[in-house]
Motif scaffolding. Structure first.
Motif, PDB file in Angstrom:
ATOM      1  N   GLY A 424       0.797  -1.223   0.000  1.00 18.09           N
ATOM      2  CA  GLY A 424       0.000   0.000   0.000  1.00 18.09           C
ATOM      3  C   GLY A 424       0.825   1.266   0.000  1.00 18.09           C
ATOM      4  N   GLU A 429      -4.453   9.950  -3.611  1.00 19.30           N
ATOM      5  CA  GLU A 429      -5.857  10.185  -3.286  1.00 19.30           C
ATOM      6  C   GLU A 429      -6.527  10.875  -4.475  1.00 19.30           C
ATOM      7  N   LEU A 435     -11.059   3.241  -3.793  1.00 20.31           N
ATOM      8  CA  LEU A 435      -9.908   3.336  -2.900  1.00 20.31           C
ATOM      9  C   LEU A 435     -10.084   4.480  -1.918  1.00 20.31           C
ATOM     10  N   ASP A 436     -10.620   5.610  -2.389  1.00 18.59           N
ATOM     11  CA  ASP A 436     -10.843   6.750  -1.501  1.00 18.59           C
ATOM     12  C   ASP A 436     -11.868   6.413  -0.430  1.00 18.59           C
ATOM     13  N   ARG A 439     -10.213   4.203   2.191  1.00 20.07           N
ATOM     14  CA  ARG A 439      -9.303   5.006   3.014  1.00 20.07           C
ATOM     15  C   ARG A 439     -10.085   5.888   3.989  1.00 20.07           C
ATOM     16  N   SER A 440     -11.235   6.407   3.517  1.00 18.32           N
ATOM     17  CA  SER A 440     -12.036   7.270   4.374  1.00 18.32           C
ATOM     18  C   SER A 440     -12.596   6.494   5.556  1.00 18.32           C
ATOM     19  N   GLN A 442     -11.425   3.741   6.770  1.00 17.88           N
ATOM     20  CA  GLN A 442     -10.286   3.361   7.613  1.00 17.88           C
ATOM     21  C   GLN A 442      -9.858   4.531   8.493  1.00 17.88           C
ATOM     22  N   LYS A 443      -9.850   5.722   7.906  1.00 19.51           N
ATOM     23  CA  LYS A 443      -9.434   6.907   8.673  1.00 19.51           C
ATOM     24  C   LYS A 443     -10.417   7.191   9.811  1.00 19.51           C
ATOM     25  N   GLU A 519      -7.643  -2.034   5.512  1.00 17.02           N
ATOM     26  CA  GLU A 519      -6.225  -2.036   5.122  1.00 17.02           C
ATOM     27  C   GLU A 519      -5.926  -3.149   4.128  1.00 17.02           C
ATOM     28  N   ILE A 522      -7.517  -2.191   0.902  1.00 17.20           N
ATOM     29  CA  ILE A 522      -6.768  -1.082   0.290  1.00 17.20           C
ATOM     30  C   ILE A 522      -5.511  -1.598  -0.398  1.00 17.20           C
ATOM     31  N   ASN A 523      -4.756  -2.451   0.317  1.00 17.01           N
ATOM     32  CA  ASN A 523      -3.512  -2.979  -0.265  1.00 17.01           C
ATOM     33  C   ASN A 523      -3.792  -3.802  -1.511  1.00 17.01           C
ATOM     34  N   GLU A 526      -4.823  -1.352  -4.304  1.00 16.07           N
ATOM     35  CA  GLU A 526      -3.665  -0.596  -4.804  1.00 16.07           C
ATOM     36  C   GLU A 526      -2.784  -1.466  -5.692  1.00 16.07           C
TER      37      GLU A 526
END
Length: 880
Positions: A424, A429, A435-436, A439-440, A442-443, A519, A522-523, A526
């Motif tokens: 990752g 972004e 993907l966004d 990530r959102s 996850q954040k 995660e 995401i990985n 990506e």
């Protein structure tokens, strides 16, 4: 113990049987393991521990291993030691495998098929070559698999193949089986460092079909090599071998380039060695070679191309002039030229990057290097608009900006991509909506967890409460033993430590699942996106390869211009005739190495009155330097470089021959003189009237008059327009050869000026018309530091020899006055006498010789022989 092998060892042995000629790197988790005889070899060569596998039913099996992450350095060592390495990978995730993990060999690494940056020299190509026979012709092909350069030629003489091998210095050669026993091939492999593989070869139609299939073309006319039957056999074998070892498509190899060796100046091995073009004779290093002087390139691609240009000077005067004009154009605005060099210095090695794309081995960091390189190209083109030479305009017009790929990589990749594509953090972004989103989410979960600690401290009143994470238990809340009474009811105990307890709560596990699940997703996403980028880059391989070639050409031309400016070189005038004139020429390497001002010299060579120049003078006076500087100036001019002189006019040379010094060739059992004569034979048999010949002593490896006679005859042969008539420079200590200028048209004498000062001499290094009167050998020996006792003894002997008036029945003066008549009649003066034959009568001397002749060696005991020797010695000394 049972003789049955474990399933894993059965798997290993099955693969090893298929790759028995390789060291098999067998993947086991994070290591490559080697077994049995491979383990013993690897342990010894790699200096790693040799252990054994003796669990279960495998018995005591030798074993060694290296970490997979650092395997390249170990593989490189094995390759250097002459081994091939088969890399066996796990073809599935061990955690998902049902039973034995599926494994297979994914690649065989050999000296000629290396693509790893850390195993390759930056400024030198790594070639795999092949040689095959069809009819009376030899086919020769070579491939640099790291750049995709693939070429083929065909010749009728095997000697030319030898020259090509010396030019390219391949690390591996595939030969047809019937070649291995040929004497010519055995001569090639002596003292050369490359690995040899043998193959049966292809029939003509098979070879043609294979090449057409590989390039997906309907006819070989697309490449212009359809008539090269032997060449196609060689090229087909390279394709077959590369497919077999690389086990994947080789999309970066886009074409097969036919060439004719005689379209370029021919340089044999002796010439390359003696002129020290790319490495020095003694140290085998680039420093001190012509390459070291000219190589001011700022990019690996340019440095590799410069090496090719040095080893392959041009014959086409128009093409030479085009390069010279480009260099002059760049010199005309050196500020912008310097900006161009600065930009090129930031361009990565696109030739090798495109091979990584083809192999699917390019990583995000490499892709970032590709992006930054593409971003520089528009600025390079803008600067090139300031130059107007046709050669530079051709370069500019063929540089592809690849706008779509550049824009895609800029949008997709983060500023500094990581090395691994699977961990990752490499996609920007805004590039991908899914993907966004991940990530959102996850954040949000990470932010909730980050705020949990202060919230729980406030809620529970436990100031020391901590929220932590480990790979075994995930996220947890830690409370010390002193505060256990304050733990809320919704805390569930997860782990007990010596001083504390660890708890979880449902909300924390929920957020943990969100973080870790996101995660992983995401990985994975990506990585998928990166693979798509790699495919897009793969669609541009042809454009990328051509652009890399243009940037390399520009780099070399800029290197020539910088060298010309810094070293005060001039643009040579190029003509398709026989005249070579050099005004105040200098040796390009020596002038950089000496601390004093280099003494320049003039040169005039043609095929009429200045065809054969004989240079005499003492050792260390500059004769050899002068010879080489003329050859190097001609060669530099014909590769497109400016030259070290005030002015130069170069009539194009088809070959440069050199015969410089000599040494025993112990590997072939050849003496110094035999090596020398072989080199001379090569010259007289292959030189043309358009060649340039450099002779630094001929005939010095045998007796004085044998050598003089050979040197005289060779000189006449080379000078004769009916035999060779080539432009020749001949440095010699045989002052007698200067007599050739009396009767031979085209021969001129030159000598190096020396100033005598009392009992010493000073070298002036100035070449002037005329011949030297003395050799000053003893003076040079004195300068070298020989003990005074030796110097004095040598001086006494020289005086005695100079006083001798006769050698046999004819004096040397008579020989000089009638040299041609003497040589034609088969006469050669006798051996120089180191002992005073006048100590006894001539009759006494003759009697001694006659007595020696009459000795019956077979019937003489050792004691009788000693007594006879003692008696003869006394008589020879006049004591009988």
């Amino acid at each position: 113990m049972s003789d049955e092998l474990t399933p894993m060892m059965k798997q290993y042995k099955s693969l090893k049987k298929e790759y028995d000629d390789c060291i098999l790197f067998f993947r086991l988790g994070d290591f490559y393991e080697v077994f049995e005889k491979d383990a013993k070899i690897a342990a010894r060569l790699l200096d790693i521990a040799l252990t054994s596998r003796n669990k279960g039913s495998d018995g005591d099996i030798p074993m060694a291993g290296v970490p997979a992450k650092s395997a390249s350095s170990y593989i490189a060592t094995l390759i250097e030691k002459g081994h091939k390495v088969a890399v066996c990978e796990q073809m599935e995730d061990a955690s998902e495998a049902s039973g034995l993990v599926d494994r297979d060999v994914v690649r065989v690494i050999t000296p000629g098929t290396i693509i790893e940056d850390e195993m390759l020299p930056e400024n030198k190509n790594n070639y795999l070559a092949s040689i095959f026979i069809q009819g009376d012709n030899y086919g020769f092909s070579f491939l640099d698999i790291s750049t995709g350069e693939f070429s083929v030629t065909e010749v009728s003489e095997f000697e030319t193949i030898s020259d090509e091998i010396d030019r390219l210095e391949p690390s591996e050669i595939i030969i047809e089986e019937r070649l291995k026993d040929m004497d010519d091939w055995q001569d090639i492999i002596k003292n050369r460092d490359f690995q040899v593989s043998e193959a049966e070869g292809f029939k003509v139609k098979e070879a043609e079909d294979l090449v057409e299939d590989f390039f997906q073309i309907n006819s070989l006319q697309a490449f212009g090599c359809e008539e090269m039957k032997a060449g196609l056999a060689a090229a087909a074998e390279i394709i077959s071998y590369s497919r077999e070892t690389q086990k994947q498509t080789l999309d970066h190899i886009k074409s097969l380039n036919p060439y004719n060796v005689y379209d370029y100046m021919v340089l044999d091995a002796a010439t390359r060695r003696n002129l020290e073009l790319t490495e020095t004779i003694r140290k085998k290093k680039q420093s001190g070679s012509l390459m070291s002087v000219l190589d001011k390139t700022v990019n690996s691609m340019g440095s590799r191309l410069l090496r090719k240009w040095i080893n392959r000077p041009l014959l086409d005067s128009d093409e030479i002039k085009a390069r010279h004009e480009a260099v002059e154009n760049l010199l005309g605005d050196f500020v912008k030229s310097e900006k161009l060099q600065n930009l090129l210095a930031s361009v990565y090695d696109l030739e090798r990057l495109q091979s990584k794309i083809s192999y699917d081995t390019i990583n995000p960091r490499d892709m970032g290097a590709l992006r930054s390189s593409l971003e520089i190209i528009p600025d390079i083109i803008d600067l090139l608009n300031n130059f107007n030479s046709p050669y530079i305009e051709e370069i500019k017009d063929n540089i592809d900006t690849m706008d779509n790929l550049r824009a895609l990589l800029k949008k997709a990749l983060v500023e500094e991509p990581p090395h691994s594509p699977k961990e990752g953090g490499l996609i920007r972004e805004g590039f991908n909506d899914r993907l966004d989103e991940l990530r959102s989410s996850q954040k949000e979960a990470k932010d909730w967890i980050a705020n949990l600690q202060p919230k729980e401290r406030e809620r529970t009143g436990i100031d020391s409460l901590k929220v932590g994470f480990n790979k075994v238990f995930g996220y947890y809340i830690e409370v010390t033993n002193a505060n256990l009474d304050k733990v809320p009811d919704n805390y569930t105990r997860k782990q007990t430590l010596s001083n504390s307890e660890r708890y979880i709560i449902p909300e924390l596990k929920e957020k943990e699942a969100a973080v870790l699940g996101a995660e992983e997703k995401i990985n994975d996403l990506e990585y998928d996106l990166f693979c798509e980028l790699r495919e897009k880059a793969g669609d541009n391989l042809s454009r990328l390869k051509n652009t890399a070639r243009q940037l390399a050409r520009l780099d070399v031309l800029l290197s020539f211009s910088r060298t010309a400016l810094e070293n005060d070189y001039c643009r040579p005038e190029i003509k398709q005739d026989d005249l070579i004139t050099i005004t105040r020429g200098r040796h390009p390497v020596v002038e950089e190495m000496v601390d004093v001002d280099f003494v320049p010299n003039h040169t005039r060579l043609d095929r009429e009155s200045n065809r054969f120049l004989i240079i005499t003078g003492p050792n260390m006076s500059g004769k050899s330097t002068y010879l080489r500087q003329v050859a190097l100036i001609v060669l530099m001019a014909q590769i497109g470089s400016f030259v070290p002189a005030d002015s130069a006019r170069i009539g194009v040379v088809d070959r440069i021959f050199t015969r410089v010094g000599a040494s025993d060739d112990l590997s072939t059992g050849q003496s110094t003189f035999m090596v020398e004569m072989n080199e001379v034979s090569n010259i007289v048999n292959n030189a043309t009237e358009n060649s340039l010949i450099i002779l630094d002593e001929v005939g010095r490896g045998t007796s004085t008059y044998d050598g003089l006679s050979i040197a005289w005859a060779v000189s006449k042969y080379l000078n004769s327009p009916q035999k060779v008539g080539a432009r020749t420079l001949f440095a010699t200590h045989y002052h007698e050869l200067t007599e050739l200028a009396r009767n031979e048209e085209g021969v001129k004498n030159l000598n190096v000026l020396v100033e005598e000062k009392e009992n010493d001499i000073e070298f002036l290094y100035q070449i002037e018309p005329g011949s030297a009167e003395e050799s000053y050998g003893i003076e040079v020996a004195k300068l070298a530091g020989l003990p005074s006792e030796i110097i004095q003894e040598a001086q006494n002997m020289l005086t005695r020899l100079e006083e001798q008036q006769k050698y046999s029945s004819q004096s040397m003066s008579t020989f000089k006055d009638n040299a041609e008549e003497s040589l034609n009649s088969g006469y050669a003066p006798g051996q120089l006498q180191f002992f005073d034959v006048n100590s006894g009568s001539q009759n006494e001397h003759d009697q001694i010789i006659e007595e020696i002749k009459n000795v019956n060696v077979n019937n003489t005991t050792p004691l009788q022989a000693l007594e006879l020797l003692h008696k003869l010695k006394q008589r020879a000394a006049g004591n009988s």
